[in-house]
Design a protein around this motif. Structure first.
Motif, PDB file in Angstrom:
ATOM      1  N   ILE A  42      45.501 -32.206 -33.907  1.00 31.41           N
ATOM      2  CA  ILE A  42      44.144 -32.116 -33.344  1.00 31.41           C
ATOM      3  C   ILE A  42      44.167 -32.404 -31.848  1.00 31.41           C
ATOM      4  CG2 ILE A  42      41.855 -33.185 -33.398  1.00 31.41           C
ATOM      5  CD1 ILE A  42      42.306 -33.570 -36.450  1.00 31.41           C
ATOM      6  N   TYR A  46      42.980 -29.784 -28.917  1.00 31.59           N
ATOM      7  CA  TYR A  46      42.007 -30.022 -27.853  1.00 31.59           C
ATOM      8  C   TYR A  46      42.636 -29.779 -26.486  1.00 31.59           C
ATOM      9  CZ  TYR A  46      38.048 -31.997 -30.444  1.00 31.59           C
ATOM     10  OH  TYR A  46      36.945 -32.160 -31.242  1.00 31.59           O
ATOM     11  N   SER A  51      38.194 -27.106 -26.138  1.00 32.13           N
ATOM     12  CA  SER A  51      37.371 -28.000 -26.950  1.00 32.13           C
ATOM     13  C   SER A  51      36.723 -27.292 -28.139  1.00 32.13           C
ATOM     14  CB  SER A  51      36.297 -28.670 -26.086  1.00 32.13           C
ATOM     15  OG  SER A  51      35.433 -27.701 -25.557  1.00 32.13           O
ATOM     16  N   ALA A  52      36.370 -26.034 -28.010  1.00 31.80           N
ATOM     17  CA  ALA A  52      35.743 -25.327 -29.133  1.00 31.80           C
ATOM     18  C   ALA A  52      36.726 -25.210 -30.301  1.00 31.80           C
ATOM     19  CB  ALA A  52      35.286 -23.942 -28.689  1.00 31.80           C
ATOM     20  N   THR A  53      37.959 -24.828 -30.025  1.00 36.50           N
ATOM     21  CA  THR A  53      38.973 -24.733 -31.073  1.00 36.50           C
ATOM     22  C   THR A  53      39.331 -26.117 -31.601  1.00 36.50           C
ATOM     23  OG1 THR A  53      39.861 -22.794 -29.934  1.00 36.50           O
ATOM     24  CG2 THR A  53      41.244 -23.794 -31.614  1.00 36.50           C
ATOM     25  N   GLY A  54      39.366 -27.098 -30.718  1.00 34.51           N
ATOM     26  CA  GLY A  54      39.626 -28.485 -31.141  1.00 34.51           C
ATOM     27  C   GLY A  54      38.558 -28.985 -32.101  1.00 34.51           C
ATOM     28  N   HIS A  55      37.272 -28.663 -31.812  1.00 31.95           N
ATOM     29  CA  HIS A  55      36.186 -29.057 -32.717  1.00 31.95           C
ATOM     30  C   HIS A  55      36.352 -28.401 -34.092  1.00 31.95           C
ATOM     31  CE1 HIS A  55      34.169 -31.293 -29.713  1.00 31.95           C
ATOM     32  NE2 HIS A  55      33.555 -30.284 -29.082  1.00 31.95           N
ATOM     33  N   LEU A  56      36.733 -27.112 -34.093  1.00 34.24           N
ATOM     34  CA  LEU A  56      36.930 -26.414 -35.363  1.00 34.24           C
ATOM     35  C   LEU A  56      38.086 -27.041 -36.154  1.00 34.24           C
ATOM     36  CD1 LEU A  56      36.477 -22.668 -34.358  1.00 34.24           C
ATOM     37  CD2 LEU A  56      34.971 -24.067 -35.784  1.00 34.24           C
ATOM     38  N   LEU A  58      39.191 -30.145 -35.889  1.00 32.61           N
ATOM     39  CA  LEU A  58      38.763 -31.478 -36.312  1.00 32.61           C
ATOM     40  C   LEU A  58      37.855 -31.384 -37.534  1.00 32.61           C
ATOM     41  CD1 LEU A  58      38.625 -34.521 -35.847  1.00 32.61           C
ATOM     42  CD2 LEU A  58      36.718 -34.113 -34.284  1.00 32.61           C
ATOM     43  N   ALA A  59      36.890 -30.476 -37.492  1.00 34.55           N
ATOM     44  CA  ALA A  59      35.973 -30.317 -38.628  1.00 34.55           C
ATOM     45  C   ALA A  59      36.722 -29.822 -39.869  1.00 34.55           C
ATOM     46  CB  ALA A  59      34.851 -29.355 -38.264  1.00 34.55           C
TER      47      ALA A  59
END
Length: 155
Positions: A42, A46, A51-56, A58-59
């Motif tokens: 993760i 990031y 950050s968008a791919t990192g959020h995906l 992480l979720a």
């Protein structure tokens, strides 16, 4: 770092966590390695993919870990590693004698002064007060001293 390496970190992290939760619970080290791989994946996601791919990631990882914990903690899976059988065996308490005073029995071996006597269907180790009693003789319980059954010959 490329996306394939990050994806492999996440996949192996989830596999290690699955192994910890479902297959070998309680080992801890496998789960810690899986958690470290997930965190590294993760973090690299990031850092290198935005950050968008990192959020995906992480979720997705949070959902996958939640599903693994739910599957691993179901009672059906816990019964595989939990002790569910009950031992109803018991030990005869030597403080509660099962041979009563005055009970009679037959000497299975010569009592010199100790030997074996058959009381009904129970074989017990007994002792005399020092006298010799031949095998096959009828004996009577005089008393129970500590853990010894004391007998005498029935005349």
């Amino acid at each position: 770092m490329d996306w394939l390496t990050i994806a492999l970190l996440l996949v192996f992290g989830l596999l290690f966590l699955a192994a910890e939760v479902i297959f070998i619970p309680g080992t801890t080290i496998v789960g810690l390695i899986g958690l470290a791989l997930l965190i590294a994946g993760i973090w690299f996601g990031y850092r290198d993919l935005g950050s968008a791919t990192g959020h995906l990631m992480l979720a997705g990882s949070a959902v996958a870990v939640g599903v693994l914990v739910y599957v691993g903690l179901r009672p059906k899976n816990l019964n595989k590693v939990a002790l569910t059988s009950v031992n109803n065996g018991r030990v005869r308490d030597a403080r509660q004698p099962d041979v009563e005073l005055g009970a009679t029995g037959r000497a299975l071996s010569a009592l010199r002064p100790a030997g074996t006597v058959l009381f009904a269907t129970d074989r017990r180790e007994v002792t005399t007060r020092g006298e010799f009693i031949a095998a096959g003789a009828q004996v009577r319980v005089l008393g129970i001293e500590h853990n010894r059954i004391v007998v005498e010959r029935v005349v």
